[in-house]
Motif scaffolding. Structure first.
Motif, PDB file in Angstrom:
ATOM      1  N   GLY A  11     -38.011  -8.626  19.632  1.00 40.70           N
ATOM      2  CA  GLY A  11     -38.469  -8.052  20.894  1.00 40.70           C
ATOM      3  C   GLY A  11     -39.744  -8.805  21.258  1.00 40.70           C
ATOM      4  N   LEU A  12     -40.615  -8.163  22.032  1.00 37.10           N
ATOM      5  CA  LEU A  12     -41.841  -8.849  22.463  1.00 37.10           C
ATOM      6  C   LEU A  12     -42.721  -9.235  21.278  1.00 37.10           C
ATOM      7  N   ALA A  13     -42.757  -8.394  20.241  1.00 38.55           N
ATOM      8  CA  ALA A  13     -43.612  -8.688  19.081  1.00 38.55           C
ATOM      9  C   ALA A  13     -43.067  -9.882  18.303  1.00 38.55           C
ATOM     10  N   GLU A  32     -31.969 -10.209  13.892  1.00 34.67           N
ATOM     11  CA  GLU A  32     -31.970  -9.281  15.040  1.00 34.67           C
ATOM     12  C   GLU A  32     -30.626  -8.565  15.090  1.00 34.67           C
ATOM     13  N   ASP A  33     -30.687  -7.206  15.084  1.00 38.63           N
ATOM     14  CA  ASP A  33     -29.421  -6.452  15.003  1.00 38.63           C
ATOM     15  C   ASP A  33     -29.134  -5.594  16.244  1.00 38.63           C
ATOM     16  N   ASP A  34     -29.920  -5.779  17.311  1.00 36.51           N
ATOM     17  CA  ASP A  34     -29.666  -5.039  18.565  1.00 36.51           C
ATOM     18  C   ASP A  34     -29.743  -3.528  18.411  1.00 36.51           C
ATOM     19  N   SER A  35     -30.528  -3.041  17.467  1.00 36.08           N
ATOM     20  CA  SER A  35     -30.606  -1.588  17.282  1.00 36.08           C
ATOM     21  C   SER A  35     -31.619  -0.946  18.221  1.00 36.08           C
ATOM     22  N   GLN A  36     -32.587  -1.712  18.724  1.00 33.30           N
ATOM     23  CA  GLN A  36     -33.595  -1.169  19.643  1.00 33.30           C
ATOM     24  C   GLN A  36     -33.547  -1.911  20.971  1.00 33.30           C
ATOM     25  N   THR A  37     -34.002  -1.215  22.033  1.00 35.36           N
ATOM     26  CA  THR A  37     -33.854  -1.818  23.359  1.00 35.36           C
ATOM     27  C   THR A  37     -35.167  -1.924  24.141  1.00 35.36           C
ATOM     28  N   LEU A  40     -36.017  -4.953  26.067  1.00 35.91           N
ATOM     29  CA  LEU A  40     -34.990  -5.339  27.043  1.00 35.91           C
ATOM     30  C   LEU A  40     -35.048  -4.475  28.301  1.00 35.91           C
ATOM     31  N   VAL A  41     -35.515  -3.226  28.153  1.00 37.35           N
ATOM     32  CA  VAL A  41     -35.498  -2.333  29.320  1.00 37.35           C
ATOM     33  C   VAL A  41     -36.873  -2.181  29.976  1.00 37.35           C
ATOM     34  N   ALA A  42     -37.917  -2.660  29.330  1.00 38.52           N
ATOM     35  CA  ALA A  42     -39.291  -2.413  29.810  1.00 38.52           C
ATOM     36  C   ALA A  42     -39.473  -2.806  31.273  1.00 38.52           C
ATOM     37  N   GLY A  43     -40.355  -2.068  31.961  1.00 37.90           N
ATOM     38  CA  GLY A  43     -40.720  -2.459  33.329  1.00 37.90           C
ATOM     39  C   GLY A  43     -41.338  -3.850  33.320  1.00 37.90           C
ATOM     40  N   GLY A  44     -42.043  -4.161  32.245  1.00 40.31           N
ATOM     41  CA  GLY A  44     -42.641  -5.491  32.096  1.00 40.31           C
ATOM     42  C   GLY A  44     -43.951  -5.674  32.844  1.00 40.31           C
ATOM     43  N   VAL A  45     -44.469  -4.562  33.365  1.00 36.88           N
ATOM     44  CA  VAL A  45     -45.674  -4.648  34.197  1.00 36.88           C
ATOM     45  C   VAL A  45     -46.906  -4.941  33.342  1.00 36.88           C
ATOM     46  N   TYR A  46     -47.763  -5.835  33.829  1.00 37.61           N
ATOM     47  CA  TYR A  46     -49.090  -5.965  33.224  1.00 37.61           C
ATOM     48  C   TYR A  46     -50.110  -5.551  34.272  1.00 37.61           C
ATOM     49  N   GLU A 163     -27.834 -10.158  12.834  1.00 34.32           N
ATOM     50  CA  GLU A 163     -27.355  -9.201  11.840  1.00 34.32           C
ATOM     51  C   GLU A 163     -28.491  -8.293  11.395  1.00 34.32           C
ATOM     52  N   ASN A 164     -28.114  -7.171  10.808  1.00 33.64           N
ATOM     53  CA  ASN A 164     -29.078  -6.196  10.311  1.00 33.64           C
ATOM     54  C   ASN A 164     -29.816  -6.758   9.098  1.00 33.64           C
ATOM     55  N   PHE A 165     -31.123  -6.587   9.068  1.00 32.72           N
ATOM     56  CA  PHE A 165     -31.888  -6.972   7.885  1.00 32.72           C
ATOM     57  C   PHE A 165     -31.886  -5.783   6.934  1.00 32.72           C
ATOM     58  N   PHE A 193     -39.348   0.751  16.935  1.00 33.31           N
ATOM     59  CA  PHE A 193     -39.039   2.068  16.347  1.00 33.31           C
ATOM     60  C   PHE A 193     -38.169   1.932  15.088  1.00 33.31           C
ATOM     61  N   GLY A 194     -37.507   0.768  14.922  1.00 24.97           N
ATOM     62  CA  GLY A 194     -36.712   0.497  13.719  1.00 24.97           C
ATOM     63  C   GLY A 194     -37.544   0.566  12.443  1.00 24.97           C
ATOM     64  N   ILE A 195     -38.853   0.598  12.557  1.00 26.40           N
ATOM     65  CA  ILE A 195     -39.740   0.688  11.389  1.00 26.40           C
ATOM     66  C   ILE A 195     -39.455   1.963  10.581  1.00 26.40           C
ATOM     67  N   ARG A 286     -40.485   3.484  23.111  1.00 25.70           N
ATOM     68  CA  ARG A 286     -41.753   2.761  23.005  1.00 25.70           C
ATOM     69  C   ARG A 286     -42.353   3.029  21.623  1.00 25.70           C
ATOM     70  N   PRO A 287     -42.719   1.964  20.913  1.00 27.33           N
ATOM     71  CA  PRO A 287     -43.349   2.199  19.600  1.00 27.33           C
ATOM     72  C   PRO A 287     -44.855   2.462  19.770  1.00 27.33           C
ATOM     73  N   THR A 288     -45.224   3.726  19.877  1.00 28.60           N
ATOM     74  CA  THR A 288     -46.629   4.051  20.172  1.00 28.60           C
ATOM     75  C   THR A 288     -47.353   4.616  18.945  1.00 28.60           C
TER      76      THR A 288
HETATM   77  C1  FAD Z   1     -38.786   2.645  29.704  1.00 31.88           C
HETATM   78  C2  FAD Z   1     -39.852   1.713  29.185  1.00 31.88           C
HETATM   79  C3  FAD Z   1     -40.702   1.089  30.083  1.00 31.88           C
HETATM   80  C4  FAD Z   1     -41.692   0.219  29.611  1.00 31.88           C
HETATM   81  N1  FAD Z   1     -42.476  -0.421  30.514  1.00 31.88           N
HETATM   82  C5  FAD Z   1     -43.403  -1.307  30.084  1.00 31.88           C
HETATM   83  C6  FAD Z   1     -44.180  -2.057  31.023  1.00 31.88           C
HETATM   84  O1  FAD Z   1     -44.026  -1.929  32.238  1.00 31.88           O
HETATM   85  N2  FAD Z   1     -45.110  -2.936  30.523  1.00 31.88           N
HETATM   86  C7  FAD Z   1     -45.297  -3.113  29.172  1.00 31.88           C
HETATM   87  O2  FAD Z   1     -46.138  -3.935  28.776  1.00 31.88           O
HETATM   88  N3  FAD Z   1     -44.562  -2.411  28.269  1.00 31.88           N
HETATM   89  C8  FAD Z   1     -43.646  -1.519  28.694  1.00 31.88           C
HETATM   90  N4  FAD Z   1     -42.895  -0.819  27.784  1.00 31.88           N
HETATM   91  C9  FAD Z   1     -43.254  -0.940  26.363  1.00 31.88           C
HETATM   92  C10 FAD Z   1     -42.658  -2.195  25.755  1.00 31.88           C
HETATM   93  O3  FAD Z   1     -41.300  -2.174  25.989  1.00 31.88           O
HETATM   94  C11 FAD Z   1     -42.979  -2.229  24.252  1.00 31.88           C
HETATM   95  O4  FAD Z   1     -44.376  -2.241  24.048  1.00 31.88           O
HETATM   96  C12 FAD Z   1     -42.386  -3.467  23.575  1.00 31.88           C
HETATM   97  O5  FAD Z   1     -41.113  -3.731  24.047  1.00 31.88           O
HETATM   98  C13 FAD Z   1     -42.344  -3.309  22.068  1.00 31.88           C
HETATM   99  O6  FAD Z   1     -41.842  -4.506  21.536  1.00 31.88           O
HETATM  100  P1  FAD Z   1     -41.442  -4.655  19.992  1.00 31.88           P
HETATM  101  O7  FAD Z   1     -40.995  -6.042  19.805  1.00 31.88           O
HETATM  102  O8  FAD Z   1     -42.555  -4.138  19.149  1.00 31.88           O
HETATM  103  O9  FAD Z   1     -40.270  -3.599  19.788  1.00 31.88           O
HETATM  104  P2  FAD Z   1     -38.680  -3.665  20.252  1.00 31.88           P
HETATM  105  O10 FAD Z   1     -38.558  -4.153  21.632  1.00 31.88           O
HETATM  106  O11 FAD Z   1     -38.159  -2.320  19.913  1.00 31.88           O
HETATM  107  O12 FAD Z   1     -38.113  -4.765  19.300  1.00 31.88           O
HETATM  108  C14 FAD Z   1     -37.803  -4.539  17.954  1.00 31.88           C
HETATM  109  C15 FAD Z   1     -36.578  -5.367  17.642  1.00 31.88           C
HETATM  110  O13 FAD Z   1     -36.299  -5.288  16.237  1.00 31.88           O
HETATM  111  C16 FAD Z   1     -34.896  -5.175  16.060  1.00 31.88           C
HETATM  112  N5  FAD Z   1     -34.699  -4.561  14.731  1.00 31.88           N
HETATM  113  C17 FAD Z   1     -35.213  -3.383  14.293  1.00 31.88           C
HETATM  114  N6  FAD Z   1     -34.844  -3.156  13.022  1.00 31.88           N
HETATM  115  C18 FAD Z   1     -34.097  -4.233  12.623  1.00 31.88           C
HETATM  116  C19 FAD Z   1     -33.441  -4.595  11.404  1.00 31.88           C
HETATM  117  N7  FAD Z   1     -33.484  -3.836  10.299  1.00 31.88           N
HETATM  118  N8  FAD Z   1     -32.754  -5.770  11.367  1.00 31.88           N
HETATM  119  C20 FAD Z   1     -32.706  -6.587  12.458  1.00 31.88           C
HETATM  120  N9  FAD Z   1     -33.323  -6.283  13.627  1.00 31.88           N
HETATM  121  C21 FAD Z   1     -34.006  -5.122  13.716  1.00 31.88           C
HETATM  122  C22 FAD Z   1     -34.454  -4.326  17.244  1.00 31.88           C
HETATM  123  O14 FAD Z   1     -33.082  -4.488  17.549  1.00 31.88           O
HETATM  124  C23 FAD Z   1     -35.345  -4.857  18.373  1.00 31.88           C
HETATM  125  O15 FAD Z   1     -34.751  -5.920  19.095  1.00 31.88           O
HETATM  126  C24 FAD Z   1     -41.873   0.025  28.214  1.00 31.88           C
HETATM  127  C25 FAD Z   1     -41.009   0.652  27.330  1.00 31.88           C
HETATM  128  C26 FAD Z   1     -39.999   1.483  27.798  1.00 31.88           C
HETATM  129  C27 FAD Z   1     -39.066   2.113  26.805  1.00 31.88           C
END
Ligand code: FAD
Length: 348
Positions: A11-13, A32-37, A40-46, A163-165, A193-195, A286-288
């Motif tokens: 994801g973004l991290a 990457e196992d596509d378990s979290q979204t 992919l769905v974020a508004g993306g606003v900064y 694939e799933n880790f 949130f997969g944490i 959102r992982p808060t």
């Molecule tokens: C509705 C919504 C609106 C938002 N709007 C904004 C916005 O406007 N601006 C903004 O800055 N942020 C926004 N956010 C927040 C933003 O989406 C998150 O801060 C950010 O996406 C978190 O990224 P991440 O990589 O930590 O987590 P994720 O995007 O959850 O990525 C984690 C990845 O790890 C993968 N994974 C997990 N466990 C495993 C495993 N065991 N094996 C393999 N793969 C695994 C998952 O499939 C996933 O792809 C929004 C979130 C939501 C839900």
């Protein structure tokens, strides 16, 4: 196979950390196992301003100075457009609301971002009885396009496995780990949130918050700015607008729900008064973290295991900064920011 790093999650991290590794000629493989979204769905606003309270976002200036060039480099590298700049117009709810805005204008960290002149214009379809305040230096990263294009790029480079880790397959060596046939110096968990399924880091206090969005087709609404009211209405072009978002602390699924849709439709009645059609609904978690600081650092016992998580509601702005800080900590012995370092949760 031998690599410097395994990254779990793209994801973004994970993406920000992968870029940091590439810039520094480190080898890696992503799972990457596509378990979290969420990404992919974020508004993306900064947006450097918290519009509920008219206060500055933590370290906004510093984060934007790293994030915007970061996304622009990826645009060039992958030949995509993902960064769209716009003004945010905050629709005031009352005279008191306007007064708080005027008080905020004097805060040194906000002067660059808040326009002192109120916007009294009428915009067809937009309900606003108390004018608008303009926020400058805001915009949007198309995170779906970013993440999907980046995964595609890593696939071509042979650096990602879809694939799933499986955490139980980690074998610890003196100063490395073995995962199936891969030997790596470190693993960086970027699982969102997969944490919760990660036995090494699920002790960290992640407060997941589900968010839902709808995309509407509203041809009579002609706005080219982000409208912020009880909801945000974000123009996507072609008369499409993203509307969101909900905050739900109990539902832990990433499925769009009827309740989520109803809540958005109900709230939207107070924001726009033109007909529209819902064309899509999406949801993610959102992982808060309470205290709103990310989770960055090294496992207290297993030094080969590290984490990059807790990006909360602002992954776009904060992701590139914390990825850089983690990399510099691991490779260049720089100290982590004490506010984000997970050692703040170690037992005293
Ligand atoms: C509705 C919504 C609106 C938002 N709007 C904004 C916005 O406007 N601006 C903004 O800055 N942020 C926004 N956010 C927040 C933003 O989406 C998150 O801060 C950010 O996406 C978190 O990224 P991440 O990589 O930590 O987590 P994720 O995007 O959850 O990525 C984690 C990845 O790890 C993968 N994974 C997990 N466990 C495993 C495993 N065991 N094996 C393999 N793969 C695994 C998952 O499939 C996933 O792809 C929004 C979130 C939501 C839900």
């Amino acid at each position: 196979m031998k690599v410097d790093y395994i990254i779990v999650g793209l994801g973004l991290a994970g993406l920000a950390f992968a870029e940091e590794l590439m810039a520094n000629n480190k080898t890696f493989i992503v799972f990457e196992d596509d378990s979290q979204t969420s990404s992919l769905v974020a508004g993306g606003v900064y947006n450097p301003v918290i519009l509920k309270r008219f206060t500055p976002v933590w370290n906004a200036k510093e984060q934007l100075a790293i994030a915007l060039p970061f996304y622009n480099r990826i645009e060039e590298k992958l030949n995509i457009n993902i960064d769209e700049k716009f003004v945010i117009k905050k629709a005031f709810k009352s005279i008191e609301d306007q007064n708080i805005w005027f008080e905020a204008l004097d805060k040194p960290k906000l002067t660059d971002y808040l326009d002192p002149k109120l916007d009294n214009q009428n915009y067809p379809g937009v309900i606003a009885d108390f004018s608008f305040g303009n926020v400058k230096e805001a915009g949007r990263i198309d995170t779906k396009k970013l993440v999907e294009s980046y995964r595609e790029y890593l696939k071509k480079e042979n650096k990602i496995r879809f694939e799933n880790f499986e955490h139980q397959q980690i074998e610890f060596k003196e100063s490395s780990v073995k995962y199936k046939s891969i030997e790596a110096t470190r693993i960086v968990f970027c699982e969102g949130f997969g944490i919760k399924d990660n036995p090494y880091f699920n002790y960290l206090p992640l407060n997941e918050v589900k968010g839902e969005l709808i995309t509407i087709f509203a041809p009579e609404l002609k706005i080219d700015f982000l409208l912020k009211s009880t909801l945000f209405v974000l123009p996507l072009g072609d008369n499409l607008y993203k509307v969101g978002a909900t905050f739900n602390w109990t539902d832990k699924t990433s499925n769009p729900s009827e309740e989520g849709k109803e809540e958005l439709v109900e709230k939207l009645k107070k924001v726009i008064n033109v007909p529209y059609k819902i064309v899509e609904q999406t949801a993610g978690i959102r992982p808060t973290v309470s205290g709103r600081r990310p989770l960055v650092g090294v496992h207290p016992k297993y030094k080969q295991l590290t984490v990059l998580n807790g990006l909360g509601t602002r992954g776009v702005m904060i992701g590139p900064t914390v990825a850089k800080e983690l990399f510099n900590h691991l490779e260049n012995e720089e100290k982590l920011n004490l506010e984000t370092d997970i050692s703040r949760f170690n037992k005293k």
